[in-house]
Design a protein around this motif. Sequence first.
Motif, PDB file in Angstrom:
ATOM      1  N   LEU A 155       0.765  -1.051  -0.087  1.00 13.28           N
ATOM      2  CA  LEU A 155      -0.006  -0.011  -0.017  1.00 13.28           C
ATOM      3  C   LEU A 155       0.859   1.317  -0.036  1.00 13.28           C
ATOM      4  O   LEU A 155       0.601   2.322  -0.884  1.00 13.28           O
ATOM      5  N   CYS A 156       1.868   1.353   0.711  1.00 11.85           N
ATOM      6  CA  CYS A 156       2.768   2.602   1.089  1.00 11.85           C
ATOM      7  C   CYS A 156       3.972   2.821   0.004  1.00 11.85           C
ATOM      8  O   CYS A 156       4.212   3.583  -0.264  1.00 11.85           O
ATOM      9  N   GLY A 157       4.200   1.650  -0.477  1.00 11.68           N
ATOM     10  CA  GLY A 157       5.239   1.508  -1.700  1.00 11.68           C
ATOM     11  C   GLY A 157       6.730   1.382  -1.099  1.00 11.68           C
ATOM     12  O   GLY A 157       7.475   0.943  -2.135  1.00 11.68           O
ATOM     13  N   ASN A 161       8.175   4.604   3.860  1.00 10.56           N
ATOM     14  CA  ASN A 161       7.234   5.225   3.833  1.00 10.56           C
ATOM     15  C   ASN A 161       6.260   4.483   4.836  1.00 10.56           C
ATOM     16  O   ASN A 161       5.580   5.255   5.663  1.00 10.56           O
ATOM     17  N   LEU A 162       6.171   3.268   5.078  1.00 13.27           N
ATOM     18  CA  LEU A 162       5.489   2.628   6.116  1.00 13.27           C
ATOM     19  C   LEU A 162       6.089   3.338   7.302  1.00 13.27           C
ATOM     20  O   LEU A 162       5.395   3.254   8.367  1.00 13.27           O
ATOM     21  N   LEU A 163       7.498   3.273   7.528  1.00 11.55           N
ATOM     22  CA  LEU A 163       7.889   3.836   8.807  1.00 11.55           C
ATOM     23  C   LEU A 163       7.461   5.314   9.334  1.00 11.55           C
ATOM     24  O   LEU A 163       6.952   5.254  10.295  1.00 11.55           O
ATOM     25  N   ARG A 164       7.151   6.153   8.155  1.00  9.13           N
ATOM     26  CA  ARG A 164       6.705   7.251   8.282  1.00  9.13           C
ATOM     27  C   ARG A 164       5.239   7.206   8.988  1.00  9.13           C
ATOM     28  O   ARG A 164       4.818   7.761   9.735  1.00  9.13           O
ATOM     29  N   ALA A 165       4.257   6.338   8.379  1.00  7.71           N
ATOM     30  CA  ALA A 165       3.268   5.786   8.892  1.00  7.71           C
ATOM     31  C   ALA A 165       3.016   5.385  10.387  1.00  7.71           C
ATOM     32  O   ALA A 165       2.298   5.906  11.092  1.00  7.71           O
ATOM     33  N   LEU A 166       4.033   4.476  10.513  1.00 11.80           N
ATOM     34  CA  LEU A 166       4.022   4.182  11.920  1.00 11.80           C
ATOM     35  C   LEU A 166       4.315   5.074  13.062  1.00 11.80           C
ATOM     36  O   LEU A 166       3.978   5.137  13.961  1.00 11.80           O
ATOM     37  N   LYS A 167       5.234   6.136  12.578  1.00 18.17           N
ATOM     38  CA  LYS A 167       5.595   7.307  13.689  1.00 18.17           C
ATOM     39  C   LYS A 167       4.209   8.107  13.816  1.00 18.17           C
ATOM     40  O   LYS A 167       3.954   8.557  15.069  1.00 18.17           O
ATOM     41  N   ASP A 195      -5.007   5.070  -6.334  1.00 16.53           N
ATOM     42  CA  ASP A 195      -4.112   4.491  -5.529  1.00 16.53           C
ATOM     43  C   ASP A 195      -2.980   5.185  -4.936  1.00 16.53           C
ATOM     44  O   ASP A 195      -2.786   5.164  -3.727  1.00 16.53           O
ATOM     45  N   CYS A 196      -2.493   6.103  -5.795  1.00 17.95           N
ATOM     46  CA  CYS A 196      -1.620   7.079  -5.287  1.00 17.95           C
ATOM     47  C   CYS A 196      -1.969   7.723  -4.288  1.00 17.95           C
ATOM     48  O   CYS A 196      -1.459   8.240  -3.247  1.00 17.95           O
ATOM     49  N   ASP A 197      -3.152   8.522  -4.367  1.00 16.14           N
ATOM     50  CA  ASP A 197      -3.498   9.306  -3.303  1.00 16.14           C
ATOM     51  C   ASP A 197      -3.963   8.921  -2.071  1.00 16.14           C
ATOM     52  O   ASP A 197      -3.396   9.029  -0.942  1.00 16.14           O
ATOM     53  N   ILE A 198      -4.566   7.496  -2.029  1.00 13.53           N
ATOM     54  CA  ILE A 198      -4.886   6.646  -0.981  1.00 13.53           C
ATOM     55  C   ILE A 198      -3.488   6.457  -0.422  1.00 13.53           C
ATOM     56  O   ILE A 198      -3.609   6.260   0.839  1.00 13.53           O
ATOM     57  N   ALA A 199      -2.357   6.046  -1.066  1.00 13.45           N
ATOM     58  CA  ALA A 199      -1.131   5.872  -0.606  1.00 13.45           C
ATOM     59  C   ALA A 199      -0.714   6.837   0.253  1.00 13.45           C
ATOM     60  O   ALA A 199      -0.573   6.762   1.697  1.00 13.45           O
ATOM     61  N   LYS A 200      -0.427   8.074  -0.170  1.00 13.78           N
ATOM     62  CA  LYS A 200      -0.291   9.464   0.338  1.00 13.78           C
ATOM     63  C   LYS A 200      -0.969   9.469   1.553  1.00 13.78           C
ATOM     64  O   LYS A 200      -0.411  10.105   2.703  1.00 13.78           O
ATOM     65  N   LEU A 201      -2.349   9.545   1.440  1.00 14.70           N
ATOM     66  CA  LEU A 201      -3.190   9.799   2.594  1.00 14.70           C
ATOM     67  C   LEU A 201      -2.866   9.066   3.897  1.00 14.70           C
ATOM     68  O   LEU A 201      -2.900   9.188   4.833  1.00 14.70           O
ATOM     69  N   SER A 202      -2.606   7.476   3.165  1.00 13.37           N
ATOM     70  CA  SER A 202      -2.439   6.589   4.453  1.00 13.37           C
ATOM     71  C   SER A 202      -0.908   6.820   5.182  1.00 13.37           C
ATOM     72  O   SER A 202      -0.933   6.533   6.271  1.00 13.37           O
ATOM     73  N   ILE A 203       0.020   7.264   4.447  1.00 16.76           N
ATOM     74  CA  ILE A 203       1.198   7.779   5.098  1.00 16.76           C
ATOM     75  C   ILE A 203       1.041   8.933   5.857  1.00 16.76           C
ATOM     76  O   ILE A 203       1.554   8.601   7.019  1.00 16.76           O
ATOM     77  N   ALA A 204       0.373   9.764   5.392  1.00 16.14           N
ATOM     78  CA  ALA A 204       0.307  11.110   6.294  1.00 16.14           C
ATOM     79  C   ALA A 204      -0.553  11.112   7.390  1.00 16.14           C
ATOM     80  O   ALA A 204      -0.346  11.769   8.310  1.00 16.14           O
ATOM     81  N   MET A 205      -1.630  10.355   7.098  1.00 14.39           N
ATOM     82  CA  MET A 205      -2.865  10.308   8.252  1.00 14.39           C
ATOM     83  C   MET A 205      -3.192   8.767   8.428  1.00 14.39           C
ATOM     84  O   MET A 205      -4.479   8.233   7.857  1.00 14.39           O
ATOM     85  N   PRO A 206      -2.326   7.804   8.865  1.00 13.14           N
ATOM     86  CA  PRO A 206      -2.827   6.255   9.032  1.00 13.14           C
ATOM     87  C   PRO A 206      -4.022   6.085   9.830  1.00 13.14           C
ATOM     88  O   PRO A 206      -4.667   4.994   9.225  1.00 13.14           O
TER      89      PRO A 206
END
Length: 386
Positions: A155-157, A161-167, A195-206
């Motif tokens: 999802l995050c790519g 990016n996943l670590l950013r979401a986990l923070k 998918d790109c917007d959902i990924a960016k949204l998931s990273i910035a606001m999980p």
Amino acid sequence: MLSLRSGVLTRLLSSPATSSISPLRRLLSAAAATPAASPSPAFAVEQYLIDACGLTRAQALKASTKLSHVKSPTNPDAVLAFLTGLGLSSADVTAVVALDPKFLCTGVERTLAPTVAGLAGIGLSHTEIARLAALVPSSLRRRSVVPNLQYYLSLCGSFENLLRALKYDGNLLAYSIERIVKPNIAVLQERGLGDCDIAKLSIAMPRMLSTSLERIRMIVSCAEGLGLSPSSPMFRHALHAVAFLDKEKIAVKMEYMKKTFRWSDAEVRIAVCRAPTLLTSSKDMLQRKSEFLMSVVGLEPAYIAHRPVILNLSLEGRLRPRYYVLKFLKEKGLLDRNLGYYTIAKMTEKVFMEKYISPHCEAAPHLAEDYATACRGQVPARFVFA
């Protein structure tokens, strides 16, 4: 202390993904066979946390309440050795125990070793597993982390990016993918988000992924109510902005902006659609920027409404200092063209320095120093004009 060499983890992570974890178990068993000192009949968990884990007295006192059932250092010793073998520094180990004291109760053979083997099996490196353990130690205590993490990587790519979401949300890996995450993503997809917007949204606001379906539908409705289409590049920014606001609060904030910037209904909608994050700005900051941009710089309300990004820039760190520089350059006749304030305000710091500070080092040798002073909130005498 139970001896578990770092080579245990090295051998595990360097083995093929398809290999069994039995070699690790054999290594652990062999290590466990090493004679260990008999545990003290009066094991003092608080002192252990200080001496073996590096916690402060206050941290140890707080953590010990969650470990009152621990009567021996045997398992904690094994866990500490496992973390060290995984590559965590002493400081990282201390942070893990302070954040998640129950980690010391986790079975090394039963839980930690199989989980690490699974993470290695989906392609995580030794270093990446160590970083995950340091950031979200509880993740290694759940076997479900392996399929969940694999889903989020897709999802995050990337792992970064996943670590950013986990923070932003350390519990992200604990949510049910099938029952919670996928249905929420389906709502966003139904509204037209790619998918790109959902990924960016998931990273910035999980937390968008873990909220209730009712809540996510309300968030989408609020964003659409601003006049933005889901196909707009700004729609995901609008979702981010309204996530913790209801329609009443949004209406109140928009009314405040209308009065503060003397905007019409159409202008406030233009501004919010172009810069949805204005809805998250404090009233005090909006008021201060209004006074500066309109009363000092002299910008018209309509001009600001059509360039609302300027309102997201730091007043003290960018807007004021660059206004001073622009005025100084004009006063000294150092500009070869009529440069607008918005143009100079939106530049990156690097470009601004290259174009409007460095070229004038001879004609205005103190300009860089004065600009740096202005960025600290002070007004140099050379930036004051009668």
